[in-house]
Scaffold this active site. Sequence first.
Site, mmCIF file in Angstrom:
data_model
loop_
_atom_site.group_PDB
_atom_site.id
_atom_site.type_symbol
_atom_site.label_atom_id
_atom_site.label_comp_id
_atom_site.label_asym_id
_atom_site.label_seq_id
_atom_site.Cartn_x
_atom_site.Cartn_y
_atom_site.Cartn_z
ATOM 1 N N SER A 114 0.747 -0.624 -0.100
ATOM 2 C CA SER A 114 0.364 0.392 -0.350
ATOM 3 C C SER A 114 0.927 1.368 0.142
ATOM 4 O O SER A 114 1.879 1.293 0.805
ATOM 5 C CB SER A 114 -0.912 -0.228 0.991
ATOM 6 O OG SER A 114 -1.233 1.783 1.180
ATOM 7 N N TYR B 170 -1.425 -0.154 10.383
ATOM 8 C CA TYR B 170 -1.293 -0.551 8.923
ATOM 9 C C TYR B 170 -0.243 -0.295 8.414
ATOM 10 O O TYR B 170 0.053 -1.138 7.743
ATOM 11 C CB TYR B 170 -3.059 0.049 8.233
ATOM 12 C CG TYR B 170 -2.721 -0.166 7.049
ATOM 13 C CD1 TYR B 170 -3.287 -1.644 6.400
ATOM 14 C CD2 TYR B 170 -2.879 0.254 6.159
ATOM 15 C CE1 TYR B 170 -4.077 -1.833 5.668
ATOM 16 C CE2 TYR B 170 -3.601 -0.060 4.778
ATOM 17 C CZ TYR B 170 -3.395 -0.752 4.317
ATOM 18 O OH TYR B 170 -3.523 -1.354 3.142
HETATM 19 N N1 LIG Z 1 -9.107 -0.593 -0.259
HETATM 20 C C1 LIG Z 1 -7.749 0.342 -0.669
HETATM 21 O O1 LIG Z 1 -7.789 1.498 -0.804
HETATM 22 C C2 LIG Z 1 -6.559 -0.493 -0.090
HETATM 23 C C3 LIG Z 1 -5.023 0.439 -0.501
HETATM 24 C C4 LIG Z 1 -4.258 -0.528 -0.533
HETATM 25 C C5 LIG Z 1 -3.777 -1.180 -0.601
HETATM 26 N N2 LIG Z 1 -5.522 -2.178 -0.183
HETATM 27 C C6 LIG Z 1 -4.685 -3.958 -0.414
HETATM 28 O O2 LIG Z 1 -6.461 -4.841 -0.962
HETATM 29 C C7 LIG Z 1 -6.084 -5.935 -0.554
HETATM 30 C C8 LIG Z 1 -6.965 -5.888 -0.767
HETATM 31 O O3 LIG Z 1 -8.083 -5.326 -0.589
HETATM 32 P P1 LIG Z 1 -9.334 -4.659 -0.476
HETATM 33 O O4 LIG Z 1 -9.376 -3.271 -0.412
HETATM 34 O O5 LIG Z 1 -9.702 -5.561 -2.025
HETATM 35 O O6 LIG Z 1 -10.071 -5.102 0.906
HETATM 36 P P2 LIG Z 1 -11.666 -6.653 1.184
HETATM 37 O O7 LIG Z 1 -12.808 -6.107 -0.166
HETATM 38 O O8 LIG Z 1 -11.514 -6.187 2.174
HETATM 39 O O9 LIG Z 1 -10.808 -7.330 0.771
HETATM 40 C C9 LIG Z 1 -10.167 -8.619 1.973
HETATM 41 C C10 LIG Z 1 -9.576 -9.902 1.318
HETATM 42 O O10 LIG Z 1 -8.534 -10.601 1.598
HETATM 43 C C11 LIG Z 1 -9.266 -11.327 2.595
HETATM 44 N N3 LIG Z 1 -8.738 -12.066 3.523
HETATM 45 C C12 LIG Z 1 -9.197 -10.767 4.752
HETATM 46 N N4 LIG Z 1 -8.505 -11.818 6.046
HETATM 47 C C13 LIG Z 1 -8.060 -12.798 5.341
HETATM 48 C C14 LIG Z 1 -7.511 -14.053 6.383
HETATM 49 N N5 LIG Z 1 -6.921 -14.882 6.947
HETATM 50 N N6 LIG Z 1 -7.027 -15.455 4.978
HETATM 51 C C15 LIG Z 1 -6.996 -15.267 3.814
HETATM 52 N N7 LIG Z 1 -8.076 -14.191 2.899
HETATM 53 C C16 LIG Z 1 -8.240 -13.275 4.197
HETATM 54 C C17 LIG Z 1 -10.862 -11.699 2.297
HETATM 55 O O11 LIG Z 1 -11.648 -13.113 1.986
HETATM 56 P P3 LIG Z 1 -12.584 -13.431 3.014
HETATM 57 O O12 LIG Z 1 -12.949 -12.472 3.976
HETATM 58 O O13 LIG Z 1 -13.710 -13.894 1.710
HETATM 59 O O14 LIG Z 1 -11.771 -14.346 3.490
HETATM 60 C C18 LIG Z 1 -11.241 -9.986 1.353
HETATM 61 O O15 LIG Z 1 -11.088 -11.167 0.049
HETATM 62 C C19 LIG Z 1 -5.357 -5.036 1.138
HETATM 63 O O16 LIG Z 1 -3.527 -6.464 1.363
HETATM 64 C C20 LIG Z 1 -5.763 -4.096 1.763
HETATM 65 O O17 LIG Z 1 -4.210 -4.267 2.622
HETATM 66 C C21 LIG Z 1 -6.146 -1.676 -0.447
#
Ligand SMILES: NC(=O)c1ccc[n+]([C@@H]2O[C@H](COP(=O)([O-])OP(=O)(O)OC[C@H]3O[C@@H](n4cnc5c(N)ncnc54)[C@H](OP(=O)(O)O)[C@@H]3O)[C@@H](O)[C@H]2O)c1
Length: 267
Positions: free
Chosen positions: A128, A141
Amino acid sequence: MSKVILITGASTGIGRATAEYLTQAGYRVYGTSRHPFKEIVAFQTLILDVNDEVSVQSAVSQLLQRESRIDILINNAGLGIIGALEEVPEAMIQRVFDTNVWGLLRVCRAVLPAMRHQGEGLIINVGSIAGRMGLPFRGIYSASKAAVEMLTETLNIELKSFGIRACSVLPGDVRTNINETRLVAVNQNGSPYRHSVEDMNTKVNAEVSNAAEPIYIAKAIEKIIMTSSPKTHYVVGPFLQRASLWLKRFLPSRVFEYLLRENYGMK
Ligand SMILES: NC(=O)c1ccc[n+]([C@@H]2O[C@H](COP(=O)([O-])OP(=O)(O)OC[C@H]3O[C@@H](n4cnc5c(N)ncnc54)[C@H](OP(=O)(O)O)[C@@H]3O)[C@@H](O)[C@H]2O)c1
Protein backbone atom coordinates in the site's frame (compact mmCIF):
# COMPACT_ATOMS: atom_id res chain seq x y z
CA MET A 1 -0.36 -23.60 -21.76
CA SER A 2 -1.90 -20.63 -19.92
CA LYS A 3 -0.23 -19.64 -16.66
CA VAL A 4 -1.62 -20.86 -13.33
CA ILE A 5 -2.28 -18.08 -10.82
CA LEU A 6 -3.14 -18.27 -7.12
CA ILE A 7 -4.77 -15.15 -5.64
CA THR A 8 -5.45 -14.91 -1.92
CA GLY A 9 -8.49 -12.93 -0.75
CA ALA A 10 -10.44 -13.17 -4.00
CA SER A 11 -13.94 -13.01 -2.49
CA THR A 12 -14.19 -9.21 -2.77
CA GLY A 13 -12.36 -6.03 -3.74
CA ILE A 14 -8.98 -6.01 -5.46
CA GLY A 15 -8.57 -9.80 -5.27
CA ARG A 16 -11.99 -10.46 -6.81
CA ALA A 17 -11.52 -7.90 -9.61
CA THR A 18 -8.05 -9.29 -10.37
CA ALA A 19 -9.26 -12.90 -10.38
CA GLU A 20 -12.08 -12.04 -12.79
CA TYR A 21 -9.91 -9.87 -15.04
CA LEU A 22 -7.08 -12.41 -15.32
CA THR A 23 -9.57 -15.24 -15.96
CA GLN A 24 -11.06 -13.21 -18.81
CA ALA A 25 -7.54 -12.62 -20.11
CA GLY A 26 -7.07 -16.39 -20.42
CA TYR A 27 -5.11 -17.31 -17.28
CA ARG A 28 -6.00 -20.32 -15.11
CA VAL A 29 -6.95 -18.53 -11.92
CA TYR A 30 -7.50 -19.97 -8.43
CA GLY A 31 -9.02 -17.40 -6.09
CA THR A 32 -9.34 -18.00 -2.37
CA SER A 33 -11.56 -17.07 0.54
CA ARG A 34 -11.81 -18.29 4.13
CA HIS A 35 -15.39 -19.35 3.37
CA PRO A 36 -17.03 -21.20 0.48
CA PHE A 37 -18.02 -18.78 -2.31
CA LYS A 38 -21.81 -18.37 -2.17
CA GLU A 39 -22.18 -17.32 -5.80
CA ILE A 40 -20.86 -18.83 -9.01
CA VAL A 41 -17.66 -17.13 -10.10
CA ALA A 42 -15.66 -17.30 -13.33
CA PHE A 43 -12.49 -18.62 -11.68
CA GLN A 44 -11.62 -21.76 -9.69
CA THR A 45 -12.01 -21.36 -5.94
CA LEU A 46 -10.21 -22.68 -2.88
CA ILE A 47 -10.72 -22.23 0.84
CA LEU A 48 -7.67 -20.59 2.39
CA ASP A 49 -7.09 -18.75 5.65
CA VAL A 50 -3.66 -17.12 5.60
CA ASN A 51 -3.62 -17.25 9.42
CA ASP A 52 -3.80 -21.04 9.43
CA GLU A 53 -0.81 -23.11 8.30
CA VAL A 54 -2.92 -26.25 7.71
CA SER A 55 -5.40 -24.33 5.58
CA VAL A 56 -2.61 -22.75 3.49
CA GLN A 57 -0.86 -26.10 2.92
CA SER A 58 -4.14 -27.78 2.04
CA ALA A 59 -5.13 -25.12 -0.53
CA VAL A 60 -1.71 -25.15 -2.18
CA SER A 61 -1.59 -28.95 -2.39
CA GLN A 62 -5.13 -29.07 -3.88
CA LEU A 63 -4.03 -26.60 -6.54
CA LEU A 64 -0.85 -28.56 -7.27
CA GLN A 65 -2.79 -31.82 -7.51
CA ARG A 66 -4.98 -30.24 -10.19
CA GLU A 67 -2.38 -28.21 -12.11
CA SER A 68 1.05 -29.60 -11.13
CA ARG A 69 2.43 -26.05 -11.11
CA ILE A 70 1.93 -22.51 -9.79
CA ASP A 71 3.31 -19.83 -12.07
CA ILE A 72 2.15 -16.75 -10.20
CA LEU A 73 1.19 -16.09 -6.59
CA ILE A 74 -0.70 -12.87 -5.84
CA ASN A 75 -0.64 -12.24 -2.09
CA ASN A 76 -3.62 -9.93 -1.79
CA ALA A 77 -5.46 -10.99 1.41
CA GLY A 78 -5.25 -8.18 3.93
CA LEU A 79 -6.89 -6.31 6.75
CA GLY A 80 -7.10 -2.61 7.60
CA ILE A 81 -6.91 -1.07 11.07
CA ILE A 82 -7.40 2.35 12.63
CA GLY A 83 -6.45 3.35 16.15
CA ALA A 84 -3.96 5.34 18.21
CA LEU A 85 -0.66 3.55 18.74
CA GLU A 86 -0.94 4.14 22.49
CA GLU A 87 -4.28 2.35 22.64
CA VAL A 88 -4.67 -0.31 19.93
CA PRO A 89 -5.19 -3.62 21.77
CA GLU A 90 -2.37 -6.12 21.37
CA ALA A 91 -4.75 -8.76 19.99
CA MET A 92 -5.71 -6.44 17.12
CA ILE A 93 -2.08 -5.65 16.32
CA GLN A 94 -1.30 -9.36 16.27
CA ARG A 95 -4.26 -10.09 14.01
CA VAL A 96 -3.20 -7.46 11.47
CA PHE A 97 0.43 -8.58 11.41
CA ASP A 98 -0.60 -12.23 11.31
CA THR A 99 -2.72 -11.52 8.22
CA ASN A 100 -0.81 -8.81 6.33
CA VAL A 101 2.73 -9.97 7.07
CA TRP A 102 3.03 -13.48 8.49
CA GLY A 103 0.08 -14.71 6.39
CA LEU A 104 1.73 -13.43 3.23
CA LEU A 105 5.01 -15.14 4.13
CA ARG A 106 3.17 -18.35 5.03
CA VAL A 107 1.66 -18.55 1.54
CA CYS A 108 5.04 -17.72 -0.08
CA ARG A 109 6.67 -20.55 1.87
CA ALA A 110 3.95 -22.97 0.81
CA VAL A 111 4.31 -22.25 -2.93
CA LEU A 112 8.08 -21.77 -3.13
CA PRO A 113 9.06 -25.48 -3.24
CA ALA A 114 6.89 -25.88 -6.37
CA MET A 115 8.25 -22.70 -7.96
CA ARG A 116 11.86 -23.73 -7.24
CA HIS A 117 11.14 -27.16 -8.74
CA GLN A 118 9.74 -25.45 -11.86
CA GLY A 119 12.77 -23.14 -12.02
CA GLU A 120 10.49 -20.12 -12.44
CA GLY A 121 7.73 -18.16 -10.76
CA LEU A 122 6.45 -14.71 -9.94
CA ILE A 123 5.22 -13.47 -6.57
CA ILE A 124 3.18 -10.25 -6.49
CA ASN A 125 2.58 -8.86 -3.01
CA VAL A 126 -0.14 -6.26 -2.49
CA GLY A 127 1.29 -3.56 -0.25
CA SER A 128 0.00 0.00 0.00
CA ILE A 129 1.09 3.61 -0.47
CA ALA A 130 0.27 3.76 3.26
CA GLY A 131 3.31 1.53 3.80
CA ARG A 132 5.61 4.34 2.64
CA MET A 133 4.62 6.78 5.40
CA GLY A 134 3.56 6.62 9.04
CA LEU A 135 -0.05 7.73 8.67
CA PRO A 136 -1.76 9.15 11.77
CA PHE A 137 -3.98 6.59 13.52
CA ARG A 138 -3.02 4.06 10.87
CA GLY A 139 0.45 3.30 12.20
CA ILE A 140 -0.16 -0.44 12.57
CA TYR A 141 -1.45 -0.70 9.00
CA SER A 142 1.43 1.44 7.66
CA ALA A 143 3.95 -0.70 9.54
CA SER A 144 2.45 -3.96 8.27
CA LYS A 145 2.54 -2.72 4.66
CA ALA A 146 6.10 -1.38 5.08
CA ALA A 147 7.02 -4.91 6.18
CA VAL A 148 5.47 -6.26 2.97
CA GLU A 149 7.86 -4.10 0.94
CA MET A 150 10.91 -5.24 2.88
CA LEU A 151 9.92 -8.92 2.61
CA THR A 152 9.44 -8.42 -1.12
CA GLU A 153 12.91 -6.92 -1.56
CA THR A 154 14.52 -9.78 0.36
CA LEU A 155 12.54 -12.44 -1.50
CA ASN A 156 13.60 -10.93 -4.79
CA ILE A 157 17.27 -11.24 -3.92
CA GLU A 158 17.05 -14.66 -2.25
CA LEU A 159 15.02 -16.20 -5.08
CA LYS A 160 16.73 -14.78 -8.15
CA SER A 161 19.05 -17.74 -8.63
CA PHE A 162 15.99 -20.06 -8.66
CA GLY A 163 14.42 -18.08 -11.51
CA ILE A 164 11.73 -16.62 -9.23
CA ARG A 165 10.89 -12.90 -9.12
CA ALA A 166 9.03 -11.00 -6.40
CA CYS A 167 7.47 -7.58 -6.63
CA SER A 168 5.01 -5.47 -4.71
CA VAL A 169 2.07 -3.42 -5.94
CA LEU A 170 1.29 -0.37 -3.83
CA PRO A 171 -2.27 0.84 -4.40
CA GLY A 172 -3.59 4.17 -3.23
CA ASP A 173 -7.25 4.26 -2.20
CA VAL A 174 -9.47 1.74 -3.96
CA ARG A 175 -13.23 1.34 -3.59
CA THR A 176 -13.60 -2.09 -1.92
CA ASN A 177 -15.07 -3.81 1.13
CA ILE A 178 -12.11 -2.77 3.26
CA ASN A 179 -14.26 -0.20 5.10
CA GLU A 180 -16.48 -3.02 6.39
CA THR A 181 -13.66 -5.29 7.52
CA ARG A 182 -11.26 -2.68 8.94
CA LEU A 183 -10.55 -3.08 12.65
CA VAL A 184 -11.31 0.13 14.55
CA ALA A 185 -9.80 0.52 18.00
CA VAL A 186 -11.76 3.19 19.85
CA ASN A 187 -11.39 3.42 23.58
CA GLN A 188 -14.75 4.72 24.87
CA ASN A 189 -13.53 5.37 28.41
CA GLY A 190 -12.23 8.93 28.53
CA SER A 191 -9.62 8.40 25.84
CA PRO A 192 -7.79 11.54 24.65
CA TYR A 193 -7.76 9.98 21.13
CA ARG A 194 -11.41 8.97 20.85
CA HIS A 195 -12.65 11.84 18.66
CA SER A 196 -9.51 11.87 16.50
CA VAL A 197 -9.79 8.14 15.84
CA GLU A 198 -13.50 8.39 15.04
CA ASP A 199 -12.82 11.37 12.74
CA MET A 200 -10.05 9.51 10.96
CA ASN A 201 -12.28 6.47 10.47
CA THR A 202 -14.97 8.68 8.90
CA LYS A 203 -12.38 10.36 6.63
CA VAL A 204 -10.80 7.09 5.51
CA ASN A 205 -14.22 5.55 4.89
CA ALA A 206 -15.11 8.54 2.69
CA GLU A 207 -11.79 8.39 0.80
CA VAL A 208 -12.27 4.69 0.06
CA SER A 209 -15.95 5.12 -0.90
CA ASN A 210 -15.02 7.84 -3.40
CA ALA A 211 -11.97 6.06 -4.78
CA ALA A 212 -11.56 4.32 -8.14
CA GLU A 213 -12.86 0.80 -8.77
CA PRO A 214 -10.43 -2.11 -8.19
CA ILE A 215 -10.26 -2.95 -11.89
CA TYR A 216 -7.44 -0.45 -12.31
CA ILE A 217 -5.29 -2.48 -9.92
CA ALA A 218 -6.22 -5.67 -11.81
CA LYS A 219 -5.04 -4.06 -15.06
CA ALA A 220 -1.79 -2.92 -13.45
CA ILE A 221 -1.20 -6.47 -12.16
CA GLU A 222 -1.74 -7.92 -15.62
CA LYS A 223 0.84 -5.50 -17.05
CA ILE A 224 3.35 -6.70 -14.45
CA ILE A 225 2.64 -10.33 -15.40
CA MET A 226 3.25 -9.49 -19.06
CA THR A 227 6.56 -7.73 -18.32
CA SER A 228 9.60 -9.88 -18.98
CA SER A 229 11.63 -8.19 -16.24
CA PRO A 230 9.38 -6.73 -13.55
CA LYS A 231 10.50 -3.93 -11.24
CA THR A 232 10.53 -4.61 -7.50
CA HIS A 233 7.86 -2.03 -6.61
CA TYR A 234 4.92 -0.55 -8.50
CA VAL A 235 3.03 2.42 -7.08
CA VAL A 236 -0.48 2.43 -8.53
CA GLY A 237 -2.79 5.21 -7.40
CA PRO A 238 -4.30 8.61 -8.02
CA PHE A 239 -1.87 11.43 -8.91
CA LEU A 240 -2.03 13.19 -5.52
CA GLN A 241 -1.29 10.00 -3.58
CA ARG A 242 1.60 9.12 -5.88
CA ALA A 243 2.85 12.72 -5.61
CA SER A 244 2.86 12.44 -1.80
CA LEU A 245 5.69 9.93 -2.12
CA TRP A 246 7.76 12.45 -4.06
CA LEU A 247 6.97 15.12 -1.48
CA LYS A 248 8.06 12.79 1.30
CA ARG A 249 11.32 12.13 -0.50
CA PHE A 250 12.24 15.74 -1.15
CA LEU A 251 10.66 17.78 1.66
CA PRO A 252 12.12 18.04 5.15
CA SER A 253 10.25 15.56 7.35
CA ARG A 254 8.80 18.33 9.54
CA VAL A 255 7.22 19.94 6.48
CA PHE A 256 5.88 16.62 5.23
CA GLU A 257 4.40 15.81 8.64
CA TYR A 258 2.81 19.28 8.75
CA LEU A 259 1.20 18.59 5.35
CA LEU A 260 -0.14 15.24 6.57
CA ARG A 261 -1.64 16.86 9.66
CA GLU A 262 -3.23 19.59 7.50
CA ASN A 263 -4.56 16.99 5.07
CA TYR A 264 -6.29 15.14 7.90
CA GLY A 265 -7.49 18.33 9.64
CA MET A 266 -5.36 17.68 12.73
CA LYS A 267 -4.23 20.50 15.02
N1 LIG B 1 -8.91 -0.71 -0.66
C1 LIG B 1 -7.87 0.06 -0.55
O1 LIG B 1 -8.01 1.32 -0.53
C2 LIG B 1 -6.49 -0.53 -0.47
C3 LIG B 1 -5.40 0.34 -0.63
C4 LIG B 1 -4.11 -0.19 -0.55
C5 LIG B 1 -3.93 -1.54 -0.34
N2 LIG B 1 -5.00 -2.35 -0.17
C6 LIG B 1 -4.73 -3.77 0.08
O2 LIG B 1 -5.37 -4.53 -0.91
C7 LIG B 1 -5.63 -5.86 -0.42
C8 LIG B 1 -7.07 -6.23 -0.71
O3 LIG B 1 -7.91 -5.38 0.04
P1 LIG B 1 -9.32 -4.87 -0.48
O4 LIG B 1 -9.29 -3.38 -0.41
O5 LIG B 1 -9.70 -5.53 -1.76
O6 LIG B 1 -10.23 -5.33 0.75
P2 LIG B 1 -11.44 -6.37 0.89
O7 LIG B 1 -12.47 -6.11 -0.15
O8 LIG B 1 -11.82 -6.28 2.34
O9 LIG B 1 -10.76 -7.77 0.58
C9 LIG B 1 -9.92 -8.39 1.51
C10 LIG B 1 -9.76 -9.84 1.10
O10 LIG B 1 -8.83 -10.44 2.02
C11 LIG B 1 -9.37 -11.67 2.44
N3 LIG B 1 -8.91 -12.00 3.78
C12 LIG B 1 -8.97 -11.26 4.92
N4 LIG B 1 -8.43 -11.93 5.95
C13 LIG B 1 -8.01 -13.12 5.44
C14 LIG B 1 -7.37 -14.26 5.99
N5 LIG B 1 -7.07 -14.34 7.30
N6 LIG B 1 -7.08 -15.29 5.18
C15 LIG B 1 -7.40 -15.25 3.88
N7 LIG B 1 -8.01 -14.22 3.29
C16 LIG B 1 -8.31 -13.17 4.08
C17 LIG B 1 -10.88 -11.51 2.38
O11 LIG B 1 -11.42 -12.80 2.10
P3 LIG B 1 -12.50 -13.58 3.02
O12 LIG B 1 -13.04 -12.62 4.03
O13 LIG B 1 -13.54 -14.00 2.02
O14 LIG B 1 -11.75 -14.70 3.59
C18 LIG B 1 -11.06 -10.61 1.18
O15 LIG B 1 -11.22 -11.36 0.00
C19 LIG B 1 -5.29 -5.82 1.06
O16 LIG B 1 -4.01 -6.37 1.27
C20 LIG B 1 -5.27 -4.34 1.38
O17 LIG B 1 -4.47 -4.02 2.49
C21 LIG B 1 -6.27 -1.89 -0.24
